[in-house]
Design a protein around this motif. Structure first.
Motif, PDB file in Angstrom:
ATOM      1  N   ASN A 168       0.841  -1.204   0.000  1.00 37.66           N
ATOM      2  CA  ASN A 168       0.000   0.000   0.000  1.00 37.66           C
ATOM      3  C   ASN A 168       0.881   1.260   0.000  1.00 37.66           C
ATOM      4  N   GLN A 169       1.901   1.193   0.841  1.00 35.07           N
ATOM      5  CA  GLN A 169       2.822   2.335   0.937  1.00 35.07           C
ATOM      6  C   GLN A 169       3.516   2.589  -0.412  1.00 35.07           C
ATOM      7  N   ALA A 170       3.904   1.488  -1.079  1.00 29.72           N
ATOM      8  CA  ALA A 170       4.594   1.592  -2.373  1.00 29.72           C
ATOM      9  C   ALA A 170       3.704   2.270  -3.418  1.00 29.72           C
ATOM     10  N   LEU A 171       2.426   1.902  -3.416  1.00 32.14           N
ATOM     11  CA  LEU A 171       1.468   2.511  -4.351  1.00 32.14           C
ATOM     12  C   LEU A 171       1.363   4.014  -4.101  1.00 32.14           C
ATOM     13  N   VAL A 172       1.222   4.361  -2.834  1.00 31.61           N
ATOM     14  CA  VAL A 172       1.043   5.774  -2.462  1.00 31.61           C
ATOM     15  C   VAL A 172       2.320   6.563  -2.812  1.00 31.61           C
ATOM     16  N   SER A 173       3.497   5.933  -2.512  1.00 35.14           N
ATOM     17  CA  SER A 173       4.779   6.597  -2.801  1.00 35.14           C
ATOM     18  C   SER A 173       4.945   6.848  -4.294  1.00 35.14           C
ATOM     19  N   ALA A 174       4.368   5.958  -5.104  1.00 33.83           N
ATOM     20  CA  ALA A 174       4.476   6.106  -6.555  1.00 33.83           C
ATOM     21  C   ALA A 174       3.453   7.111  -7.099  1.00 33.83           C
ATOM     22  N   GLY A 175       2.693   7.748  -6.205  1.00 32.47           N
ATOM     23  CA  GLY A 175       1.730   8.764  -6.605  1.00 32.47           C
ATOM     24  C   GLY A 175       0.429   8.190  -7.134  1.00 32.47           C
ATOM     25  N   ILE A 176       0.231   6.918  -6.903  1.00 34.16           N
ATOM     26  CA  ILE A 176      -1.016   6.281  -7.366  1.00 34.16           C
ATOM     27  C   ILE A 176      -2.077   6.452  -6.269  1.00 34.16           C
ATOM     28  N   PRO A 177      -3.192   7.063  -6.611  1.00 31.90           N
ATOM     29  CA  PRO A 177      -4.233   7.220  -5.563  1.00 31.90           C
ATOM     30  C   PRO A 177      -4.889   5.877  -5.211  1.00 31.90           C
ATOM     31  N   VAL A 178      -4.969   5.621  -3.916  1.00 33.86           N
ATOM     32  CA  VAL A 178      -5.595   4.350  -3.453  1.00 33.86           C
ATOM     33  C   VAL A 178      -6.911   4.716  -2.739  1.00 33.86           C
ATOM     34  N   TYR A 179      -8.023   4.341  -3.378  1.00 36.39           N
ATOM     35  CA  TYR A 179      -9.319   4.640  -2.759  1.00 36.39           C
ATOM     36  C   TYR A 179      -9.741   3.542  -1.780  1.00 36.39           C
ATOM     37  N   SER A 180      -9.361   2.287  -2.084  1.00 31.06           N
ATOM     38  CA  SER A 180      -9.677   1.221  -1.107  1.00 31.06           C
ATOM     39  C   SER A 180      -8.783   0.012  -1.324  1.00 31.06           C
ATOM     40  N   VAL A 181      -8.465  -0.636  -0.210  1.00 27.61           N
ATOM     41  CA  VAL A 181      -7.736  -1.916  -0.282  1.00 27.61           C
ATOM     42  C   VAL A 181      -8.593  -2.904   0.499  1.00 27.61           C
ATOM     43  N   GLU A 182      -9.073  -3.958  -0.196  1.00 28.96           N
ATOM     44  CA  GLU A 182     -10.033  -4.882   0.434  1.00 28.96           C
ATOM     45  C   GLU A 182      -9.526  -6.315   0.293  1.00 28.96           C
ATOM     46  N   THR A 183      -9.547  -7.051   1.399  1.00 32.72           N
ATOM     47  CA  THR A 183      -9.119  -8.442   1.324  1.00 32.72           C
ATOM     48  C   THR A 183     -10.263  -9.284   0.780  1.00 32.72           C
ATOM     49  N   LYS A 184      -9.980 -10.036  -0.223  1.00 31.13           N
ATOM     50  CA  LYS A 184     -11.040 -10.887  -0.803  1.00 31.13           C
ATOM     51  C   LYS A 184     -11.144 -12.172   0.012  1.00 31.13           C
ATOM     52  N   ARG A 185     -12.421 -12.536   0.415  1.00 25.04           N
ATOM     53  CA  ARG A 185     -12.620 -13.779   1.171  1.00 25.04           C
ATOM     54  C   ARG A 185     -12.399 -14.954   0.251  1.00 25.04           C
ATOM     55  N   LYS A 186     -11.647 -15.915   0.741  1.00 31.37           N
ATOM     56  CA  LYS A 186     -11.294 -17.015  -0.155  1.00 31.37           C
ATOM     57  C   LYS A 186     -12.155 -18.256   0.057  1.00 31.37           C
ATOM     58  N   LEU A 187     -12.864 -18.221   1.194  1.00 28.90           N
ATOM     59  CA  LEU A 187     -13.617 -19.435   1.520  1.00 28.90           C
ATOM     60  C   LEU A 187     -14.680 -19.751   0.470  1.00 28.90           C
ATOM     61  N   GLU A 188     -15.269 -18.699  -0.036  1.00 28.99           N
ATOM     62  CA  GLU A 188     -16.323 -18.896  -1.023  1.00 28.99           C
ATOM     63  C   GLU A 188     -15.785 -19.694  -2.218  1.00 28.99           C
ATOM     64  N   ASP A 189     -14.645 -19.241  -2.713  1.00 32.73           N
ATOM     65  CA  ASP A 189     -14.016 -19.944  -3.837  1.00 32.73           C
ATOM     66  C   ASP A 189     -13.651 -21.364  -3.446  1.00 32.73           C
ATOM     67  N   TYR A 190     -13.093 -21.446  -2.253  1.00 32.02           N
ATOM     68  CA  TYR A 190     -12.634 -22.752  -1.772  1.00 32.02           C
ATOM     69  C   TYR A 190     -13.802 -23.729  -1.680  1.00 32.02           C
ATOM     70  N   PHE A 191     -14.880 -23.215  -1.108  1.00 38.35           N
ATOM     71  CA  PHE A 191     -16.078 -24.021  -0.881  1.00 38.35           C
ATOM     72  C   PHE A 191     -16.662 -24.498  -2.222  1.00 38.35           C
ATOM     73  N   ILE A 192     -16.805 -23.531  -3.130  1.00 39.76           N
ATOM     74  CA  ILE A 192     -17.390 -23.850  -4.434  1.00 39.76           C
ATOM     75  C   ILE A 192     -16.506 -24.863  -5.170  1.00 39.76           C
ATOM     76  N   ASN A 193     -15.216 -24.592  -5.152  1.00 42.87           N
ATOM     77  CA  ASN A 193     -14.282 -25.499  -5.839  1.00 42.87           C
ATOM     78  C   ASN A 193     -14.348 -26.906  -5.275  1.00 42.87           C
ATOM     79  N   LEU A 194     -14.425 -26.934  -3.948  1.00 47.77           N
ATOM     80  CA  LEU A 194     -14.435 -28.239  -3.270  1.00 47.77           C
ATOM     81  C   LEU A 194     -15.693 -29.035  -3.624  1.00 47.77           C
ATOM     82  N   LEU A 195     -16.822 -28.347  -3.589  1.00 42.45           N
ATOM     83  CA  LEU A 195     -18.082 -29.036  -3.895  1.00 42.45           C
ATOM     84  C   LEU A 195     -18.098 -29.510  -5.344  1.00 42.45           C
ATOM     85  N   HIS A 196     -17.570 -28.674  -6.230  1.00 41.48           N
ATOM     86  CA  HIS A 196     -17.547 -29.071  -7.643  1.00 41.48           C
ATOM     87  C   HIS A 196     -16.564 -30.204  -7.877  1.00 41.48           C
ATOM     88  N   ALA A 197     -15.515 -30.200  -7.107  1.00 38.66           N
ATOM     89  CA  ALA A 197     -14.524 -31.267  -7.261  1.00 38.66           C
ATOM     90  C   ALA A 197     -15.119 -32.597  -6.816  1.00 38.66           C
TER      91      ALA A 197
END
Lengths: 215, 305, 281
Positions: free
Chosen positions: B276-305
């Motif tokens: 995040n700091q690197a982005l800001v230092s490079a002058g890139i505006p950061v409006y939001s940083v959001e962690t994507k939940r992985k369980l949903e993918d994991y769950f779906i993948n597992l059930l399909h598998a």
């Protein structure tokens, strides 16, 4: 022919006089007791009715008033004990006829039949079995329009001199008994009377009197 | 203390022709907040009901606190508090009376003071004498929690505890579970349809599908929590610069453009602040940083598998 | 200890459930109506009964007294009490299932046997209260309003006249047997309640069974003769045996055995069913 007729009239007159006299003697004896109280035990034995003997206090006041005081329910003949007092009270309204003799309770009795002089009264016919020697009525059979026939036997003891019995046995007729269904819903209860035709048509009420207090 | 608070071995239950649970095994350790995950009809509720002796299993063994459930049912259930499905109570009785009745047969009868304190703990103070028939779903759920906790159980079993709650109710319920975990160190087992809820609250979980345990273990291990996917929103004019920067940074991978002004990138959780700091230092505006939940993918993948 | 606490719980639930008072209110209303009717017109009713004998006999004494009134009240109402009992007891398990509270109860440390027996006990106590309330209204209020006297028992095949001081113990005995009969109704409805997850089913089923057995009991068809003595409905009116003379002790004993046997059998079936029952609601 005239002689025969005269004899018949004479004998009838004699006959008529004797039972009437006897009846009047009974009436006189009855009138000698103006009031009394007595302890009574009433033991009804009526088909279709089960009841234990009941103790009661019976009070009599001349001429026909009876009062019965019992703790609970008691069953009595329709007219209570007043059948004979009523007869005695209206002695002048009957013709007394001697209709035979019979041995009752080991005693010879004369049978007096009382016929009403008119057809307006309730009484149809009355028969009295009288021990003429002791002036006691041993049995009576009274037929009225309203109550049918009531037969009573009288047994005497200590108060015989006053014409008051120690024991009285009244025989009554019982008609068919029917109870409204709403009052007796015998759920799954089988009738205790197996054959209705075997039910006795007659019952008795035995009354034992003791401890007369004559006033 | 036994190694496992709950140990289920080869559990099977059939309702007529329907095999609700087939050969299911799992372990819940002391202090776990253990999640039951699975689609509808997977066998989660049946398993939970078997654990509470509401349903008799056809096969398999259930041990709670190291004891056999069938043999020592009463001793075990005295240490368990549960809220199964809807929080149903006697509607014609007051909140206080309901708790009193259940406390009477929970192995440890509660005093009036304890009941009042518990009602206060779940936010039902002042409603003690009100009939439950007039309570909202959320209030009943709170009462259900009070009933669950009143006898101070060692194990708490919650079957979809946030279902039907409003957003504030859901937050309150999650906070409550976290408090029970952190402050009282209770072992908690709960099932949920909400995958993020399991991801947030649970340290261990099982995914049940068609009556079988298809995966069980630590949430962190299963989801590889150190490897995070983050979503960054920036300005459309700076998107290419941001993507270029991502490629140059050594600890990032799997960069993917998202629309005109966002992108997705994978990195270790610990590297997110520096990125995040690197982005800001490079002058890139950061409006939001959001962690994507992985369980949903994991769950779906597992059930399909 | 937990059994007693559970029984207390069940009694509290019964006491605070509005439905429980339906039975008591219905009994109060019905007895009130009967007492009012008897007070207003009882003598003509009695003379209707005694008129068959009155051509030759005379009944002396207070025929329409509290004891007779109580007997008439019981006679008229005892048939309807099973519905009032089943209304509450038929709900004891299935009502919990319908409400959803059964799963909470069963997940508590109390054993299913103790839970069920506590419900049987509470149902029994409720039944006892119903019987006692009926007894209070019929006998105590009846005697207060109509006085005490010899009891003229009105059977369809005759009269039995019992002395006043011989009546109270008969009422006590009669109420005990009536309670046992109603307890059987309570046990039946609780047993049916174990099979159902809704509250109406067991109540309706209980009444249907009582109706069916009563019809079988009263139908004069020889094919039912072998089973008739074993139907509990045949013994539901056994309380009346206490008012017969001589007392049919053998018949009373037989009724008690059969009713107790029914209760034990029903409790056994319930325990077996409830133990095997999966609480899925």
């Amino acid at each position: 022919m005239r002689i025969i007729l005269a004899f018949l009239l004479f004998s009838f007159g004699l006959q008529a006089k004797e039972p009437t006299a006897l009846f009047m003697k009974l009436v006189k004896k009855f009138q000698s007791v103006k009031s009394y109280e007595v302890q009574a035990t009433i033991k009804p034995n009526i088909p279709l009715i089960r009841i234990l003997p009941v103790k009661a206090k019976v009070s009599f006041t001349y001429p026909t008033h009876f009062e019965i005081q019992a703790a609970g329910i008691s069953i009595l003949p329709k007219n209570g004990f007043s059948e004979l007092p009523k007869l005695f009270g209206q002695a002048e309204k009957f013709t007394a006829i001697a209709t035979g003799t019979e041995n009752l309770q080991g005693r010879d009795t004369e049978i007096i039949t009382l016929l009403p002089l008119d057809n307006e009264g309730d009484l149809v016919l009355a028969k009295l079995w009288v021990d003429a020697a002791k002036l006691l009525i041993l049995k009576s059979q009274v037929t009225t329009r309203t109550n049918g026939t009531l037969v009573s036997d009288y047994f005497y003891g200590a108060s015989a001199s006053k014409g008051l019995p120690d024991r009285m046995l009244v025989t009554v007729e019982v008609k068919k008994f029917k109870i409204p269904k709403g009052l007796a819903t015998d759920i799954n209860r089988y009738s205790q009377v197996e054959d209705p035709s075997k039910i006795k048509k007659k019952g008795t009420i035995e009354v034992l009197f003791s401890n007369y207090q004559i006033h | 203390m036994p190694d496992s608070i709950i140990s289920i071995r080869h559990l099977a239950k059939r309702f007529g022709h329907f095999e609700a649970v087939k050969d299911l095994s799992l372990e819940v350790h002391p202090g776990d907040v253990y999640g039951f995950l699975g689609p509808n009809g997977a066998g989660k509720s049946t398993t939970m009901r078997c654990m509470l002796s509401l349903i008799k299993p056809d096969r398999g063994g259930i041990q709670l606190f190291g004891k056999n459930l069938q043999q020592e049912r009463s001793a075990i259930l005295a240490r368990v508090g549960c809220l199964i499905e809807k929080p149903d109570f006697y509607k014609f009785l007051s909140a206080y009376r309901n708790l009193d009745l259940f406390a009477n047969i929970s192995g440890k009868p509660s005093t009036k003071k304890e009941i009042y304190e518990m009602l206060e703990f779940v936010g039902l103070q002042g409603r003690e004498k009100d009939k439950v028939g007039g309570f909202s779903h959320g209030m009943r759920q709170r009462l259900g929690i009070a009933q669950t906790l009143l006898h101070n159980p060692d194990l708490i079993v919650l079957d979809e505890p946030t279902t039907g709650l409003d957003p504030q109710g859901i937050i309150d319920m999650r906070n409550l579970i976290l408090r029970l975990k952190t402050e009282q160190h209770k072992t908690i087992v709960f099932s949920s349809h909400n995958l993020s809820e399991v991801e947030i609250l649970c340290n261990r979980m099982v995914i049940i599908h068609q009556g079988k345990n298809i995966v069980e273990g630590s949430v962190q291990e299963l989801l590889n929590e150190q490897e995070q996917v983050i979503r960054v929103q920036t300005d459309s004019g700076f998107l290419d610069a941001a993507l270029t920067l991502c490629h140059t940074l050594p600890k990032t991978s799997h960069t993917k453009k998202l629309g005109l002004d966002g992108f997705e990138v994978s990195m270790a959780k610990s590297d997110i602040p520096a990125f995040n700091q690197a982005l800001v230092s490079a002058g890139i505006p950061v409006y939001s940083v959001e962690t994507k939940r992985k369980l949903e993918d994991y769950f779906i993948n597992l059930l399909h598998a | 200890m937990i059994f007693l606490r559970s029984t207390r719980n069940e009694l509290i639930k019964i006491a605070l459930k509005p439905r429980s008072y339906l039975g008591l209110a219905a009994i109060t209303g019905l007895v009130g109506i009967i007492l009012f009717a008897l007070k207003a017109d009882g003598m003509s009713m009695i003379s209707f009964v005694t008129s068959s004998f009155e051509q030759t006999l005379r009944f002396e004494g207070n025929l329409l007294n509290g004891n007779l009134v109580a007997f008439i009240v019981l006679q008229m109402l005892i048939v309807h009490i099973p519905l009032l009992v089943a209304l509450v007891t038929g709900d004891l398990i299935s009502g919990e299932a319908a409400m959803g509270t059964l799963r909470l109860l069963v997940s508590k440390p109390i054993s299913r046997t103790q839970l069920l027996l506590s419900k049987f006990l509470a149902g029994g106590i409720y039944t006892l209260l119903i019987v006692l309330w009926l007894g209070f209204l019929a006998v105590v209020v009846g005697q207060w309003l109509f006085g005490i006297g010899d009891l003229m028992v009105l059977n369809s095949d005759g009269l039995v006249i019992l002395q006043a001081d011989d009546v109270n113990w008969r009422y006590a005995g009669g109420f005990c047997v009536a309670f046992l009969a109603l307890l059987t109704v309570s046990s039946l409805s609780i047993t049916l309640s174990c099979f159902s997850d809704n509250s109406i089913g067991p109540i309706v089923s209980t009444m249907a069974i009582i109706l069916l057995f009563t019809i079988i009991g009263t139908l004069d068809v020889p094919i039912f003769d072998p089973i008739r003595p074993y139907l509990f409905t045949t013994h539901m009116a056994s309380w009346r045996s206490f008012f017969e003379d001589p007392m049919p002790w053998e018949s009373i004993r037989n009724s008690i055995y059969i009713l107790v046997g029914h209760n034990l059998l029903l409790i056994g079936i319930s325990l077996l069913t409830f133990h095997r029952k999966d609480i899925t609601v």
